[in-house]
Design a protein around this motif. Structure first.
Motif, short mmCIF file in Angstrom:
data_model
loop_
_atom_site.label_atom_id
_atom_site.label_comp_id
_atom_site.label_asym_id
_atom_site.label_seq_id
_atom_site.Cartn_x
_atom_site.Cartn_y
_atom_site.Cartn_z
N PHE B 90 -2.20 4.44 7.03
CA PHE B 90 -1.52 4.08 8.28
C PHE B 90 -0.68 2.82 8.14
O PHE B 90 -1.06 1.88 7.43
CB PHE B 90 -2.55 3.86 9.39
N GLN B 91 0.44 2.84 8.87
CA GLN B 91 1.27 1.63 8.90
C GLN B 91 0.50 0.49 9.59
O GLN B 91 0.54 -0.64 9.14
CB GLN B 91 2.56 1.93 9.67
N TYR B 92 -0.18 0.83 10.68
CA TYR B 92 -0.99 -0.15 11.39
C TYR B 92 -2.42 0.39 11.50
O TYR B 92 -2.76 1.03 12.50
CB TYR B 92 -0.43 -0.42 12.80
N PRO B 93 -3.24 0.16 10.49
CA PRO B 93 -4.60 0.71 10.53
C PRO B 93 -5.41 0.16 11.71
O PRO B 93 -5.28 -1.02 12.04
CB PRO B 93 -5.21 0.26 9.20
N PHE B 149 -9.08 -8.38 9.48
CA PHE B 149 -8.49 -8.30 8.14
C PHE B 149 -7.08 -8.91 8.17
O PHE B 149 -6.37 -8.77 9.17
CB PHE B 149 -8.33 -6.83 7.69
N SER B 150 -6.68 -9.52 7.07
CA SER B 150 -5.28 -9.95 6.96
C SER B 150 -4.43 -8.70 6.71
O SER B 150 -4.97 -7.62 6.42
CB SER B 150 -5.13 -10.91 5.78
N GLY B 151 -3.10 -8.85 6.81
CA GLY B 151 -2.20 -7.71 6.58
C GLY B 151 -2.44 -7.09 5.21
O GLY B 151 -2.52 -5.86 5.06
N THR B 175 3.05 1.21 3.33
CA THR B 175 1.89 0.52 2.78
C THR B 175 2.31 -0.78 2.11
O THR B 175 1.50 -1.70 1.97
CB THR B 175 1.17 1.46 1.79
N ASP B 176 3.58 -0.90 1.72
CA ASP B 176 4.05 -2.12 1.06
C ASP B 176 4.49 -3.20 2.04
O ASP B 176 4.66 -4.36 1.65
CB ASP B 176 5.21 -1.79 0.11
N SER B 177 4.63 -2.84 3.32
CA SER B 177 5.12 -3.84 4.29
C SER B 177 4.10 -4.96 4.45
O SER B 177 2.91 -4.71 4.59
CB SER B 177 5.34 -3.20 5.66
N GLY B 178 4.59 -6.17 4.42
CA GLY B 178 3.71 -7.32 4.63
C GLY B 178 2.92 -7.72 3.41
O GLY B 178 2.09 -8.63 3.49
N LEU B 179 3.14 -7.05 2.28
CA LEU B 179 2.40 -7.42 1.07
C LEU B 179 3.21 -8.38 0.22
O LEU B 179 4.44 -8.27 0.15
CB LEU B 179 2.11 -6.17 0.23
N ASP B 180 2.53 -9.31 -0.45
CA ASP B 180 3.25 -10.18 -1.37
C ASP B 180 3.49 -9.42 -2.69
O ASP B 180 3.06 -8.27 -2.85
CB ASP B 180 2.49 -11.49 -1.59
N ILE B 181 4.18 -10.06 -3.64
CA ILE B 181 4.59 -9.37 -4.88
C ILE B 181 3.38 -8.83 -5.64
O ILE B 181 3.36 -7.68 -6.09
CB ILE B 181 5.39 -10.34 -5.79
N ASP B 182 2.33 -9.66 -5.73
CA ASP B 182 1.13 -9.21 -6.45
C ASP B 182 0.45 -8.06 -5.71
O ASP B 182 -0.07 -7.13 -6.33
CB ASP B 182 0.13 -10.37 -6.62
N GLY B 183 0.47 -8.17 -4.38
CA GLY B 183 -0.16 -7.12 -3.56
C GLY B 183 0.55 -5.79 -3.76
O GLY B 183 -0.10 -4.73 -3.86
N ILE B 184 1.89 -5.82 -3.83
CA ILE B 184 2.65 -4.58 -4.05
C ILE B 184 2.28 -3.97 -5.40
O ILE B 184 2.04 -2.76 -5.50
CB ILE B 184 4.16 -4.85 -3.95
N LYS B 185 2.16 -4.82 -6.41
CA LYS B 185 1.78 -4.32 -7.75
C LYS B 185 0.40 -3.67 -7.70
O LYS B 185 0.17 -2.60 -8.27
CB LYS B 185 1.74 -5.50 -8.73
N ILE B 205 6.50 6.29 2.35
CA ILE B 205 7.51 5.88 3.33
C ILE B 205 7.70 4.37 3.17
O ILE B 205 6.73 3.61 3.20
CB ILE B 205 7.02 6.21 4.75
N THR B 206 8.93 3.98 2.95
CA THR B 206 9.16 2.55 2.69
C THR B 206 10.56 2.11 3.10
O THR B 206 11.46 2.95 3.25
CB THR B 206 8.93 2.22 1.18
N HIS B 207 10.70 0.81 3.28
CA HIS B 207 12.03 0.24 3.54
C HIS B 207 12.60 -0.40 2.28
O HIS B 207 13.76 -0.78 2.25
CB HIS B 207 11.92 -0.85 4.62
N TYR B 208 11.75 -0.60 1.27
CA TYR B 208 12.15 -1.44 0.14
C TYR B 208 12.02 -0.71 -1.19
O TYR B 208 11.16 0.14 -1.36
CB TYR B 208 11.29 -2.71 0.11
N SER B 209 12.88 -1.12 -2.14
CA SER B 209 12.85 -0.46 -3.45
C SER B 209 11.77 -1.05 -4.36
O SER B 209 11.41 -0.46 -5.36
CB SER B 209 14.21 -0.58 -4.13
N ARG B 210 11.21 -2.23 -3.95
CA ARG B 210 10.31 -2.93 -4.88
C ARG B 210 9.10 -2.07 -5.26
O ARG B 210 8.76 -1.95 -6.44
CB ARG B 210 9.83 -4.24 -4.26
#
Lengths: 370, 258
Positions: B90-93, B149-151, B175-185, B205-210
């Motif tokens: 979920f985008q907003y669990p 929980f934090s984001g 799932t990548d929204s609001g995550l820092d670089i390490d979190g995305i990895k 589903i994402t807004h970013y290519s990272r």
């Protein structure tokens, strides 16, 4: 004047306009409905003291027959107090602890009421600097049960006290009038999922500096139960702290009522108090009322707040659990248990919490909340 | 020639909520072992697509079909879809105060993969390994579901559930929204370990290519106004990040479909 005469003198007093009797009038609580009646030959219920694990209770705590010392208790309701006193002359007990009594093992008081009408008085005489947990279970097949608890929590003591109502049927009248000593911490929980009708008048007085009180409720009503709890917290000294968190899940055609009265007396500087009622409605025929009231006579307080929320099960939470494979019945049960657990988990240690959770889940299985 | 049944097949899906039409004929086909991504502006219908696949009761399906391994998902309730292998991150669990994470995970695994999968050494081993991979301490298990929980914790908890539930189709809604670089990895590692080399598939589903740099999707679909207007390989995400959605719309106008 004996207790019967005292009761008869005040028996006509409660009026429906009175905050305490507004939602459950006295004649509906009285065993016969005729308020002048004082039932004769009422037997006391069986009572025993042991460890929660079933073993013998440790030295330093005992249950003895008798009445406690005369201390200043919270102002209590004359009608219910005198009625229980009038029918329980032969069933007066004191829970007495030595000073500095300490137990890692939670203590259990088991009250088993099997006769038609039962009444019991229990005085808490808790010494100074004690630390322990006590669970009181009220069970049995009685048609009417009255429990009057009075007493004092000693200076500096830290007590978790949980009363569990598991009476199979009938009416439960419960009256608490308990004072907290200086710097005492008293956490008192109510878990109620038994009796067809419950009227509880729970009053706590913080008359000495630094006392700390938490009143917590996890109430589960089903079928046509009517559960009415009045909680009155009196701040009568500076630097006193109280929190009331009361969660009620209401199913079937049942009704739950939670009324709160928070009194902060003039001179109780630095008092910090709040009360919150949260009702979960599980069926269209269920009814829940939460009425917090404040009477604050001191200006210099840290805070005095109150809040109430009523609503059905959250549809978004349901969808989240459905998306994790929970069937509709499992999801609903999990959310009711979670709702009640959020107050249940604040009542005591992990050991007590595990014990209470098992008991609650077994009650939930019996619930017909459709 | 043998035709292979797609893992997920969405055909001409038209849907909305009350009188508001959101999806205007979506077509997506994901094969076993494939990871696809959907990109698009806010309000283009990405989350609606995810919720409809999972069976959210608020949405009305006007037309179209959604099949998972040939099973018509539109005939199934959400919990039946979950049992058939659909998982939505979920985008907003939702927070569920009072419901302990450990108990929730056990119940969820038992509901979806069977009672035996939720007990014993195998379950404990999988739980321990997955939590280690996601850098989650064991104390997490005694907290309440998403409560406080934090984001980042919420997103990692969604991925933990995916790893334990082992779905056939994982839909990851921002799932990548609001995550820092390490979190995305960390999250990308979790997705790769759950999907790559299996017969399962994923729709990110994402807004970013990272996150897509780490996951490397097989296809990217661009959703505009409830319709997929372009489908391409992983390079499409970089083009969009550089040039924006206006560039794509202008290109479509001048060249026809991409």
């Amino acid at each position: 004047m004996n207790t019967i005469n005292k009761y008869i003198e005040v028996s006509e007093l409660p009026h429906r306009a009175d905050h305490l009797w507004r939602y459950t009038p006295w004649k509906k609580v009285h065993p016969t409905g005729k308020v002048k009646d004082v039932p004769k030959e009422v037997k006391g219920p069986k009572i025993r003291l042991l460890n929660l694990s079933g073993t013998e209770s440790p030295p330093g705590i005992e249950l003895i027959r008798g009445v406690g010392e005369d201390i200043r208790l919270p102002e209590s309701d004359d009608v219910s107090t005198n009625f229980i006193k009038s029918i329980s002359e032969d069933s007066k007990w004191i829970l007495k602890t030595e000073s500095k009594f300490n137990s890692n093992e939670p203590i259990l008081i088991e009250i088993d009421a099997v006769d038609e009408i039962n009444g019991i008085q229990l005085t808490l005489d808790i010494g100074d600097r004690c630390e322990f947990e006590i669970v009181t279970i009220i069970k049995g097949s009685t048609n009417w049960m009255g429990l009057l608890r009075t007493g004092r929590i000693g200076n500096g003591s830290n007590i978790n006290d949980i009363t569990v109502g598991l009476q199979e049927r009938g009416t439960l009248l419960r009256v608490d009038a308990i004072s907290l000593g200086r710097d005492a911490e008293f956490r008192t929980g109510t878990v109620s999922s038994g009796s067809e009708r419950t009227k509880a008048d729970l009053r706590y007085r913080m008359g000495e500096i630094g006392s700390n009180l938490r009143v917590i409720g996890s109430i589960l009503s089903r079928d046509s139960m009517h559960l009415d709890h009045h909680i009155e917290i009196q701040h009568d000294a500076p630097q006193t702290f109280s929190r009331l968190s009361w969660n009620a899940a209401c199913g079937g055609k049942s009704k739950t009522i939670g009324t709160g009265m928070l009194k902060v007396a003039n001179g109780s500087k630095g008092a910090d108090a709040s009360q919150n009622f949260h009702n979960l409605l599980l069926s269209k025929d269920a009814e829940a009322d939460g009425i917090p009231e404040l009477e604050v006579l001191e200006n210099e307080v840290v805070g005095c707040g109150h809040g109430i929320a009523n609503g059905p099960i959250d549809e978004n939470q349901l969808f989240y659990l459905h998306a994790r494979g929970f069937s509709p019945m499992d999801a609903k049960s999990a959310l009711i248990a979670a709702f009640l657990n959020s107050t249940l988990s604040k009542m005591g240690s992990m050991k007590v919490h595990d014990w209470l959770s098992k008991m609650l889940y077994s009650e939930l299985k019996n619930m017909n909340a459709e | 020639m043998e035709s292979k049944t797609p893992l997920l097949e969405i055909v001409n899906l038209h849907a909305g909520i009350e009188d508001n039409k959101i999806l205007n004929g979506i077509n997506i086909e994901i094969g076993p072992g494939e990871i696809h991504a959907i990109m698009g502006r806010n309000g283009s219908g990405k989350t609606t697509t995810a919720n409809i696949i999972m069976g959210h009761p608020d949405f009305d399906i006007e037309e179209g079909k959604i099949n998972l391994n040939g099973i018509n998902l539109l005939e199934l309730e959400p919990w039946e879809r979950a049992k058939n292998g659909v998982f939505l991150s979920f985008q907003y669990p939702q927070a569920v105060p009072g419901l302990q994470v450990g108990n929730f995970l056990k119940k969820s695994v038992a509901s979806i993969r069977g009672a035996d999968a939720a007990k014993g050494v195998n379950f404990r081993g999988l739980l321990k390994d997955s939590m280690k991979e996601l850098n989650m301490p064991s104390s997490f298990l005694s907290r309440y579901v998403n409560d406080g929980f934090s984001g980042g914790e919420k997103k990692r908890f969604e991925i933990l559930q995916m790893m334990l539930l082992q779905p056939k189709l994982a839909i990851l809604d921002e799932t990548d929204s609001g995550l820092d670089i390490d979190g995305i990895k960390t999250v990308a590692t979790g997705i790769n370990s759950a999907i790559r080399g299996t017969d399962s598939g994923a729709l990110i589903i994402t807004h970013y290519s990272r996150i897509l740099d780490h996951v490397k999707p097989d296809k990217i679909h661009v959703l505009i106004d409830g319709k997929i207007v372009a489908t391409g390989d992983a390079s499409l995400a970089n083009d969009l990040e550089e040039n924006g959605y206006d560039w794509l719309e202008n290109k479509i106008k001048s060249e026809g479909e991409v």
